[in-house]
Every structure is written in structure tokens, then in C-alpha cells.
Motif scaffolding. Structure first.
Motif, PDB file in Angstrom:
ATOM      1  N   ASP A   1      63.477  43.824  37.033  1.00 21.89           N
ATOM      2  CA  ASP A   1      64.688  43.049  36.760  1.00 21.89           C
ATOM      3  C   ASP A   1      65.582  42.973  37.999  1.00 21.89           C
ATOM      4  O   ASP A   1      66.150  41.917  38.307  1.00 21.89           O
TER       5      ASP A   1
ATOM      6  N   ALA B   1      64.194  40.514  40.595  1.00 21.72           N
ATOM      7  CA  ALA B   1      64.470  39.131  40.213  1.00 21.72           C
ATOM      8  C   ALA B   1      65.916  38.764  40.525  1.00 21.72           C
ATOM      9  O   ALA B   1      66.195  37.670  41.034  1.00 21.72           O
TER      10      ALA B   1
ATOM     11  N   THR C   1      63.994  38.404  45.336  1.00 20.71           N
ATOM     12  CA  THR C   1      62.695  38.663  45.941  1.00 20.71           C
ATOM     13  C   THR C   1      61.619  38.647  44.869  1.00 20.71           C
ATOM     14  O   THR C   1      61.861  39.049  43.730  1.00 20.71           O
ATOM     15  N   ASP C   2      60.444  38.177  45.243  1.00 23.23           N
ATOM     16  CA  ASP C   2      59.350  38.153  44.275  1.00 23.23           C
ATOM     17  C   ASP C   2      58.347  39.274  44.530  1.00 23.23           C
ATOM     18  O   ASP C   2      57.256  39.264  43.968  1.00 23.23           O
TER      19      ASP C   2
ATOM     20  N   ARG D   1      55.399  38.978  35.475  1.00 23.81           N
ATOM     21  CA  ARG D   1      55.063  37.553  35.584  1.00 23.81           C
ATOM     22  C   ARG D   1      56.134  36.682  34.940  1.00 23.81           C
ATOM     23  O   ARG D   1      56.510  35.640  35.493  1.00 23.81           O
ATOM     24  N   GLU D   2      56.641  37.102  33.804  1.00 28.13           N
ATOM     25  CA  GLU D   2      57.682  36.339  33.106  1.00 28.13           C
ATOM     26  C   GLU D   2      58.946  36.205  33.955  1.00 28.13           C
ATOM     27  O   GLU D   2      59.708  35.245  33.809  1.00 28.13           O
ATOM     28  N   ARG D   3      59.164  37.170  34.841  1.00 29.60           N
ATOM     29  CA  ARG D   3      60.387  37.191  35.654  1.00 29.60           C
ATOM     30  C   ARG D   3      60.155  36.724  37.085  1.00 29.60           C
ATOM     31  O   ARG D   3      61.042  36.816  37.932  1.00 29.60           O
ATOM     32  N   GLY D   4      58.948  36.229  37.352  1.00 30.97           N
ATOM     33  CA  GLY D   4      58.653  35.691  38.674  1.00 30.97           C
ATOM     34  C   GLY D   4      58.538  36.735  39.762  1.00 30.97           C
ATOM     35  O   GLY D   4      58.779  36.445  40.938  1.00 30.97           O
ATOM     36  N   VAL D   5      58.178  37.951  39.382  1.00 30.72           N
ATOM     37  CA  VAL D   5      58.052  39.051  40.337  1.00 30.72           C
ATOM     38  C   VAL D   5      56.592  39.473  40.437  1.00 30.72           C
ATOM     39  O   VAL D   5      55.904  39.621  39.421  1.00 30.72           O
ATOM     40  N   ARG D   6      56.128  39.672  41.665  1.00 26.57           N
ATOM     41  CA  ARG D   6      54.762  40.140  41.895  1.00 26.57           C
ATOM     42  C   ARG D   6      54.782  41.632  42.189  1.00 26.57           C
ATOM     43  O   ARG D   6      55.658  42.130  42.893  1.00 26.57           O
TER      44      ARG D   6
ATOM     45  N   ASP E   1      48.594  35.868  41.466  1.00 30.06           N
ATOM     46  CA  ASP E   1      50.009  35.552  41.636  1.00 30.06           C
ATOM     47  C   ASP E   1      50.913  36.547  40.915  1.00 30.06           C
ATOM     48  O   ASP E   1      52.134  36.357  40.860  1.00 30.06           O
ATOM     49  N   THR E   2      50.310  37.620  40.359  1.00 30.68           N
ATOM     50  CA  THR E   2      51.091  38.616  39.642  1.00 30.68           C
ATOM     51  C   THR E   2      50.946  40.016  40.234  1.00 30.68           C
ATOM     52  O   THR E   2      51.919  40.758  40.345  1.00 30.68           O
TER      53      THR E   2
END
Length: 269
Positions: A87, A90, A94-95, A128-133, A166-167
Motif C-alpha cells: 500500500d 502504491a 513506485t511499482d 497486482r490489484e494495486r499496480g505494485v510488482r 508483470d507482478t
């Protein structure tokens, strides 16, 4: 210079406001943040300062310790803490969240590694839902007992490959992998999953398994060779200079950053 990132641990005495201001004044456009420093300033205020100074966050360090024990042996809920870190990443824009997976639990190496794989499986959809790898960072084998049961890039990659590229990916940290006789082959195999490239040198002789690091050029690591390997594997992102060194930490941050820039130019770029 457009790819250089100051990993915040290198100038440990600097607060977030000092580090962000220092980077902006020195022309360094990226910063790798640490959660303890972010907590001192606050996530929202850190994000504001980064944006105000025109910087980008290359990564947040760290999540992990999925085996359930801290380096000092105390218990920890690594999954819950990593959710919080996701969290925060995000919010900071940063991802990439760096993961140090934790040392051995219950004197059972196989069990410990399975806990890591299970935790990544549980957290990957949340990230993944939060756009973080999630970036799995293997550590040198000498740190297996207390910090990471993933000791090679091969091992980290095996866990990452169970999930979409991508995750979940890997972090290539020179200090931890330069010695590996299969490192070129494994970096090539990690194509599409390299989420970060961290550079420093190893002190020679090695004085401490954690703090025995130096700025690039002060040790035996071939930085340009490893950089060429990660770039051949498709990585074109920021390059973090990350140095754990107690003597370096005693010095003013602006002096250290100036040497970071020089060593990066001379030995990495």
C-alpha cells in the motif's frame, strides 16, 4: 545520470526531506526509499516531497520476512507487514517493492523456502490489484540463516516464475550475486522479470557479511559487465547505488552523494 538512483541506505543519516533535497540539488532524478525513513516523515508527506522536487521513486525497501522470524530471531508477521508495504509503495508512486524473504525458521530450510513460495502466492494478487510488482532479492549464502533463504538468483527466479512477469520479478544486487558462476546465464533467463539493479562493491578482505560494502570501484566487482548482462536481458530502468557501510554513514550526506555520483560515472555508467 538519467538512470542513477540514490538508495537511501547509502546516506543513512539523511531524513527523507534531506535526501530528496540533496538528490534534487545534485541532479539525481531517482531515489530508492526505505520504509523506516518514510515512517519518520509520513507516507503522504514523503510522496509530496518527492513530487515537489521532481524526483521518481525507483523502489521501496522492504517487504518480506515470510519465514516468520526477524534477523534477531524475534517473531514477525511478514505477510501482514508486506501488505502494508504494498500500500505504501502504491501511495509513493513506485511499482517496485523489494522483498527480503527471511532466514531459516525451525531449523528447517525446506519448510522455510516453502513458506516463502506460499507467501508470495498469497500476496501476488493483492500487489497486482494495486499496480505494485514484487521484487525478490536473493542474498549472499552467508546471510541464509538470518536474512534470506533465497541465496541465488536461480532460486528467486524459480519462485517468481510461478506468477505473471508483470507482478513478480527479481532484484539483481551485485553484492549478493557477482560471485555466482552461473550469474550470466541466470540473468539472461530472468529476461522480462528484472525489476531492479543495485550496485556497490565488496570490501576486500570482507570485514562483515552485511556492512562489508563499498562504493563502485573500491572492490573486485565488474560493474559494467553485470550492467551489460541485465541490459541484454531487457532491463533499462534505474540503477540504485546501495551501500551498507558504517564508516560511510558517519560522513555528511552531501559528501557521500558526491562520491556516489563520481563512482557511478567512473565505474558503472
Amino acid at each position: 545520470m538519467d538512470r542513477l538512483s540514490l538508495n537511501q541506505i547509502t546516506t543513512k543519516t539523511w531524513s527523507v526531506p534531506e535526501a530528496v533535497k540533496g538528490c534534487a540539488e545534485a541532479g539525481v532524478g531517482w531515489i530508492g526509499l526505505w520504509r523506516d525513513k518514510v515512517a519518520e516523515t509520513g507516507v503522504a508527506e514523503t510522496a509530496r516531497l518527492v513530487a515537489e522536487h521532481g524526483l521518481r521513486v525507483s523502489s521501496l525497501c522492504r517487504g518480506g520476512f515470510f519465514t516468520g522470524v526477524n534477523p534477531d530471531g524475534s517473531p514477525v508477521d511478514g505477510i501482514a507487514q508486506t501488505r502494508e508495504a504494498i500500500d505504501e509503495a502504491a501511495q509513493l508512486g513506485t511499482d517496485v517493492l523489494v522483498l527480503v524473504v527471511g532466514g531459516i525458521a525451525e531449523n528447517d530450510l525446506g519448510l522455510s523456502r516453502q513458506r516463502v513460495a506460499d507467501a508470495v502466492g498469497e500476496l501476488a494478487p493483492y500487489a497486482r490489484e494495486r499496480g505494485v510488482r514484487l521484487g525478490l532479492e536473493p542474498l549472499h549464502p552467508i546471510q541464509c540463516a538470518e536474512r534470506s533463504v533465497l541465496s541465488t538468483l536461480d532460486q528467486a527466479l524459480a519462485v517468481a516464475e510461478e506468477h505473471p512477469a508483470d507482478t513478480v520479478g527479481v532484484i539483481v544486487d551485485e553484492f549478493h550475486v557477482w560471485w555466482d558462476p552461473r550469474i550470466e546465464e541466470t540473468i539472461a533467463k530472468a529476461s522480462g522479470r528484472i525489476l531492479g539493479f543495485h550496485v556497490c562493491d565488496q570490501m576486500w578482505p570482507l570485514t562483515d557479511p552485511l556492512m562489508g560494502r563499498a562504493l563502485p570501484g573500491d572492490g573486485p566487482i565488474d560493474h559494467r559487465h553485470l550492467r551489460a548482462c541485465v541490459e541484454a536481458a531487457g532491463y533499462t530502468g534505474p540503477i540504485e547505488v546501495e551501500v551498507f557501510n558504517t564508516e560511510l554513514w558517519k560522513r555528511p550526506g552531501n559528501e557521500v552523494l558526491a562520491e556516489v555520483i563520481t563512482s557511478y560515472r567512473d565505474h558503472v555508467a
